[in-house]
Write a protein that holds these residues in place. Structure first.
Motif, PDB file in Angstrom:
ATOM      1  N   GLY A  96       0.745  -1.307  -0.022  1.00  0.00           N
ATOM      2  CA  GLY A  96       0.126  -0.138  -0.030  1.00  0.00           C
ATOM      3  C   GLY A  96       0.961   1.372  -0.065  1.00  0.00           C
ATOM      4  O   GLY A  96       2.103   1.165  -0.025  1.00  0.00           O
TER       5      GLY A  96
ATOM      6  N   ILE B  28      12.408   1.192   4.847  1.00  0.00           N
ATOM      7  CA  ILE B  28      13.516   2.290   5.492  1.00  0.00           C
ATOM      8  C   ILE B  28      14.874   1.937   4.554  1.00  0.00           C
ATOM      9  O   ILE B  28      15.238   0.624   4.743  1.00  0.00           O
ATOM     10  CB  ILE B  28      13.754   2.615   6.863  1.00  0.00           C
ATOM     11  CG1 ILE B  28      12.322   3.080   7.453  1.00  0.00           C
ATOM     12  CG2 ILE B  28      14.977   3.550   7.120  1.00  0.00           C
ATOM     13  CD1 ILE B  28      12.380   3.054   8.958  1.00  0.00           C
TER      14      ILE B  28
ATOM     15  N   GLY C  72      15.114   2.140  -0.597  1.00  0.00           N
ATOM     16  CA  GLY C  72      14.987   2.794  -2.124  1.00  0.00           C
ATOM     17  C   GLY C  72      16.197   3.472  -2.430  1.00  0.00           C
ATOM     18  O   GLY C  72      17.164   2.917  -2.831  1.00  0.00           O
TER      19      GLY C  72
HETATM   20  P1  ADP Z   1      15.580   5.673   1.406  1.00  0.00           P
HETATM   21  O1  ADP Z   1      16.029   7.079   1.054  1.00  0.00           O
HETATM   22  O2  ADP Z   1      15.417   5.402   2.956  1.00  0.00           O
HETATM   23  O3  ADP Z   1      15.817   4.340   0.668  1.00  0.00           O
HETATM   24  P2  ADP Z   1      13.145   5.945  -0.191  1.00  0.00           P
HETATM   25  O4  ADP Z   1      11.759   6.857  -0.141  1.00  0.00           O
HETATM   26  O5  ADP Z   1      13.758   6.046  -1.585  1.00  0.00           O
HETATM   27  O6  ADP Z   1      13.813   5.747   1.101  1.00  0.00           O
HETATM   28  O7  ADP Z   1      12.432   4.366  -0.081  1.00  0.00           O
HETATM   29  C1  ADP Z   1      12.078   3.538   0.754  1.00  0.00           C
HETATM   30  C2  ADP Z   1      11.055   2.855   0.447  1.00  0.00           C
HETATM   31  O8  ADP Z   1       9.756   3.342   0.504  1.00  0.00           O
HETATM   32  C3  ADP Z   1      11.058   2.175  -0.825  1.00  0.00           C
HETATM   33  O9  ADP Z   1      10.772   0.837  -0.955  1.00  0.00           O
HETATM   34  C4  ADP Z   1       9.970   2.918  -1.904  1.00  0.00           C
HETATM   35  O10 ADP Z   1       9.446   2.037  -2.900  1.00  0.00           O
HETATM   36  C5  ADP Z   1       8.845   3.092  -0.803  1.00  0.00           C
HETATM   37  N1  ADP Z   1       7.875   4.063  -0.884  1.00  0.00           N
HETATM   38  C6  ADP Z   1       7.920   5.182  -1.746  1.00  0.00           C
HETATM   39  N2  ADP Z   1       6.674   5.649  -1.663  1.00  0.00           N
HETATM   40  C7  ADP Z   1       5.858   5.085  -0.531  1.00  0.00           C
HETATM   41  C8  ADP Z   1       4.580   5.231  -0.156  1.00  0.00           C
HETATM   42  N3  ADP Z   1       3.938   6.433  -0.580  1.00  0.00           N
HETATM   43  N4  ADP Z   1       4.062   4.425   0.611  1.00  0.00           N
HETATM   44  C9  ADP Z   1       4.932   3.402   1.150  1.00  0.00           C
HETATM   45  N5  ADP Z   1       6.298   2.988   0.473  1.00  0.00           N
HETATM   46  C10 ADP Z   1       6.744   3.946  -0.233  1.00  0.00           C
END
Ligand code: ADP
Length: 173
Positions: free
Chosen positions: A10, A121, A124
């Protein structure tokens, strides 16, 4: 009693949990990925709370720390800001990632939340392997001494692939 721990696919901005955790960066002023999505959904007021928090951390918010700010326009009452380790910067210590989960739960309990939603966390832009994040996250949550003061800890994953990794970690004892 102890909290139920589960994983769903989600968008964390739509979570019904009392607190959602943001995978922020040390500048705390928003960014891409889940951070950007949370800022968009919470509205501009969130940025002011980030500024207030940032004022306490002139050298940047430390990796592994966690602090709650109001959820503003979100359903969640709080956004818990945490900063995961960035593998691209050589931040490869699993203890730092575990600290994000453990400290976020402590902070959730401190503000009175009963349910907490986590994204993956550091999985991404920060470049950690999803399976490793899942294992570390599940282990850190299970070990948390405040689990008995919560009803639900929910991992909210943005893809079926990541969901499967978290489900696998949850099925391993
Ligand atoms: P980080 O910089 O800590 O790696 P990111 O935002 O790039 O953080 O990614 C962390 C995770 O969050 C990834 O798996 C990404 O796909 C996911 N993500 C991005 N948008 C959302 C959202 N709206 N809800 C849940 N997870 C999300």
């Amino acid at each position: 009693m102890t909290a139920r721990i589960d994983a769903v696919r989600g968008d964390i901005t739509q979570s019904d949990c009392d607190a959602i955790v943001n995978a922020a960066n040390s500048g705390l002023m928003g960014g891409g990925g889940v951070d950007g999505a949370i800022h968009r959904a919470a509205g501009p007021e969130l940025l002011q709370h980030c500024r207030d928090l940032k004022a306490h951390y002139p050298c940047g918010f430390p990796v592994g720390a966690a602090a709650a700010i109001p959820g503003c326009a979100l359903k969640a009452r709080w956004v818990i800001q945490t900063v995961g380790p960035n593998r691209h910067r050589g931040e490869t210590d699993p203890a730092d990632l575990a600290a994000c989960f453990a400290n976020s739960l402590d902070e959730a309990v401190r503000v009175g939340a009963r349910s907490v939603a986590f994204p993956a966390i550091s999985a991404g832009v920060f470049g950690w392997d999803g399976d490793e994040v899942a294992r570390i996250a599940v282990d850190a949550v299970r070990r948390s001494p405040v689990l008995g003061r919560l009803d639900l800890v929910q991992f909210v994953l943005f893809s079926d692939e990541l969901l499967a990794k978290f489900q696998r970690a949850l099925s391993t004892r």
